[in-house]
Design a protein around this motif. Structure first.
Motif: not given
Length: 60
Positions: A27-50
């Motif tokens: 849909e777009d030619n933007k570079a992959i942004s981990p915060w945008r593309d993997f937000g659910w995964l990052i949030a899950t990882w942070l909660v698991t770590l906590a």
């Protein structure tokens, strides 16, 4: 119905990631942004770590 406070804070964190936009391949030619593309995964990882840290803090 109001969510319990810990769940509400996790959902707020995920909403912040999703507000940045969701990557749709082709849909777009933007570079992959981990915060945008993997937000659910990052949030899950942070909660698991906590939870992991809290578990060992209570066990000590």
């Amino acid at each position: 119905m109001r969510a319990p406070r810990p769940l509400a804070s996790v959902l707020n964190l995920v909403d912040r990631f999703e507000a940045r936009g969701v990557y749709v391949p082709g849909e777009d030619n933007k570079a992959i942004s981990p915060w945008r593309d993997f937000g659910w995964l990052i949030a899950t990882w942070l909660v698991t770590l906590a939870v992991f840290i809290l578990f060992f803090a209570l066990a000590a």
